[in-house]
Design an enzyme around this catalytic site. Structure first.
Site, PDB file in Angstrom:
ATOM      1  N   CYS A  34      35.531  45.467  50.351  1.00 17.57           N
ATOM      2  CA  CYS A  34      35.131  44.106  49.987  1.00 17.57           C
ATOM      3  C   CYS A  34      34.866  43.280  51.247  1.00 17.57           C
ATOM      4  O   CYS A  34      35.637  43.334  52.208  1.00 17.57           O
ATOM      5  CB  CYS A  34      36.224  43.442  49.161  1.00 17.57           C
ATOM      6  SG  CYS A  34      35.788  41.779  48.605  1.00 17.57           S
ATOM      7  N   CYS A  58      40.404  37.710  52.033  1.00 15.00           N
ATOM      8  CA  CYS A  58      41.649  37.285  51.381  1.00 15.00           C
ATOM      9  C   CYS A  58      42.830  37.932  52.114  1.00 15.00           C
ATOM     10  O   CYS A  58      42.930  39.157  52.193  1.00 15.00           O
ATOM     11  CB  CYS A  58      41.644  37.702  49.918  1.00 15.00           C
ATOM     12  SG  CYS A  58      40.168  37.144  49.006  1.00 15.00           S
ATOM     13  N   CYS A 118      44.951  40.849  50.573  1.00 14.57           N
ATOM     14  CA  CYS A 118      44.298  41.942  49.843  1.00 14.57           C
ATOM     15  C   CYS A 118      44.031  43.186  50.684  1.00 14.57           C
ATOM     16  O   CYS A 118      43.293  43.129  51.678  1.00 14.57           O
ATOM     17  CB  CYS A 118      42.985  41.439  49.243  1.00 14.57           C
ATOM     18  SG  CYS A 118      42.211  42.696  48.184  1.00 14.57           S
ATOM     19  N   CYS A 138      41.683  45.516  31.393  1.00 13.55           N
ATOM     20  CA  CYS A 138      40.994  44.721  32.407  1.00 13.55           C
ATOM     21  C   CYS A 138      40.404  45.630  33.479  1.00 13.55           C
ATOM     22  O   CYS A 138      41.084  46.545  33.963  1.00 13.55           O
ATOM     23  CB  CYS A 138      41.961  43.726  33.035  1.00 13.55           C
ATOM     24  SG  CYS A 138      41.141  42.539  34.119  1.00 13.55           S
ATOM     25  N   CYS A 175      38.683  42.640  29.463  1.00 16.54           N
ATOM     26  CA  CYS A 175      38.717  41.624  30.518  1.00 16.54           C
ATOM     27  C   CYS A 175      38.085  42.215  31.770  1.00 16.54           C
ATOM     28  O   CYS A 175      38.175  43.422  32.007  1.00 16.54           O
ATOM     29  CB  CYS A 175      40.165  41.199  30.791  1.00 16.54           C
ATOM     30  SG  CYS A 175      40.355  39.976  32.107  1.00 16.54           S
ATOM     31  N   CYS A 212      41.028  33.592  32.179  1.00 16.00           N
ATOM     32  CA  CYS A 212      42.284  34.108  32.718  1.00 16.00           C
ATOM     33  C   CYS A 212      42.357  33.656  34.173  1.00 16.00           C
ATOM     34  O   CYS A 212      41.529  34.056  34.993  1.00 16.00           O
ATOM     35  CB  CYS A 212      42.311  35.633  32.622  1.00 16.00           C
ATOM     36  SG  CYS A 212      43.775  36.398  33.363  1.00 16.00           S
ATOM     37  N   ARG A 227      51.362  35.547  32.152  1.00 15.91           N
ATOM     38  CA  ARG A 227      51.448  36.980  32.465  1.00 15.91           C
ATOM     39  C   ARG A 227      52.326  37.237  33.698  1.00 15.91           C
ATOM     40  O   ARG A 227      52.017  36.758  34.786  1.00 15.91           O
ATOM     41  CB  ARG A 227      50.039  37.553  32.669  1.00 15.91           C
ATOM     42  CG  ARG A 227      49.139  37.282  31.470  1.00 15.91           C
ATOM     43  CD  ARG A 227      47.858  38.093  31.473  1.00 15.91           C
ATOM     44  NE  ARG A 227      46.982  37.676  30.380  1.00 15.91           N
ATOM     45  CZ  ARG A 227      47.074  38.107  29.118  1.00 15.91           C
ATOM     46  NH1 ARG A 227      48.006  38.974  28.792  1.00 15.91           N
ATOM     47  NH2 ARG A 227      46.246  37.659  28.187  1.00 15.91           N
TER      48      ARG A 227
END
Length: 329
Positions: A56, A60, A63, A100, A132, A192, A264
């Site tokens: 990616c 972040c 991550c 998801c 999702c 979400c 969640r």
């Protein structure tokens, strides 16, 4: 006791007061609200599959899938539609009612990969599961295509407060995140959206994030509360694990602010005992992610979760329960 009606006009001071309620009183208040809107013995079991891992371009700080960090994540291209449907079927057979799919993209692009994701959504939808996706930033047109394919929900977390955001991510803005949420909502897809604690943020950042979530034009239908799983090779690798009491404060406050939402209990469960998770359920959490991985980080085994459900007399929530309730009323 706080006003427990559905409100989107909470002040930061009100959120701060709730967050700083003595913790046992907070659990009691949140549990009381929870029982007004939910079955306290019912917990939704979800499965999260990484359909495209690593590489990616974002930065972040938490991550392990960011290309710029040296982690032990194995990069793999988009899975085939067949592989994803097989995984979804296995998840359904193991008791999950929401599936998801996460892709390590900065944003959705209109290309063959997106076409394949649309086919995945259609396929999982035919299994009778809530579908999702979490694919990064999304235009309104792309959101509408996902809706037409049968997408039930879209995850796009705020991660932290607007004030702390630039300390965690520089490759997109807070407004970018809010715009994606708006696009999802405009496409009539369930939202979400939650965040992560343990990033080195201050208490006011947690309050700020909860304030933003609870004052959106409509509350997210689903609010994941994640505890950072520090991964070697990321900028936050040295962060200490947050305590269960910090998770309880987040969950309890979220439950009071957003009574109807599914709260969640997400990343960080592997380190929690059944007793700690039980306190989170008491404070208003009513969903978990099952399976031995949460995208790329470890998660409790399905067998351990089944034993916990038996011990606590919990029952899995059925798919599409909101729609069933609406149709019966």
């Amino acid at each position: 006791m706080q006003n427990t009606g559905i409100r989107t006009d909470w002040s930061k001071e009100e959120v701060d007061n709730i967050y700083n309620t003595p913790v046992l009183e907070l659990i009691y208040q949140a549990a009381t609200v929870h029982r007004q809107y939910h079955d306290p013995q019912e917990v939704q079991v979800c499965t999260l599959l990484s359909v495209k891992t690593g590489g990616c371009p974002e930065d972040c700080a938490y991550c392990p899938q960011a290309a710029r960090y040296s982690t032990d994540v194995n990069v793999h291209k988009l899975l085939s539609v067949e592989e994803v449907i097989k995984s979804a079927l296995q998840a359904k057979e193991a008791g999950s009612t929401r599936f998801c799919m996460g892709a390590a993209w900065r944003e959705v692009r209109d290309n063959r990969d997106f076409d394949n994701v649309l086919e995945m959504v259609k396929g999982v939808n035919t299994l009778g599961m809530e579908v999702c996706c979490t694919l990064g930033m999304l235009s309104e047109d792309q959101a509408k295509k996902l809706k037409e394919a049968g997408l039930y929900a879209y995850n796009h977390n705020l991660d932290t407060s607007e004030e702390n955001y630039e300390n965690i991510i520089s490759t997109r803005t807070y407004d970018d995140r809010l715009k994606t949420l708006e696009n999802v909502r405009n496409a009539d897809i369930s939202v979400c959206c939650g965040g992560i604690i343990g990033l080195g943020e201050k208490e006011e950042d947690r309050v700020g994030m909860l304030h933003t979530l609870s004052t959106l034009p409509e509350h997210p239908e689903s609010v994941p509360v994640n505890a950072l799983v520090a991964v070697e090779g990321t900028p936050l690798e040295e962060q200490e694990r947050v305590s269960v009491w910090e998770m309880i404060r987040m969950i309890g406050t979220a439950r009071i602010l957003m009574p109807k939402a599914m709260i969640r209990l997400s990343a960080g469960r592997l380190e929690m005992s059944d007793e700690e998770q039980a306190l989170c359920f008491m404070a208003g959490a009513n969903s978990i992610f099952a399976g031995d991985k949460l995208l790329t980080t470890p998660n409790p085994s399905e067998d351990r979760d089944k034993l916990m459900f038996q011990k606590l007399d919990l029952k899995p929530r059925k798919s599409f329960k909101e729609e069933q309730v609406l149709s019966e009323s």
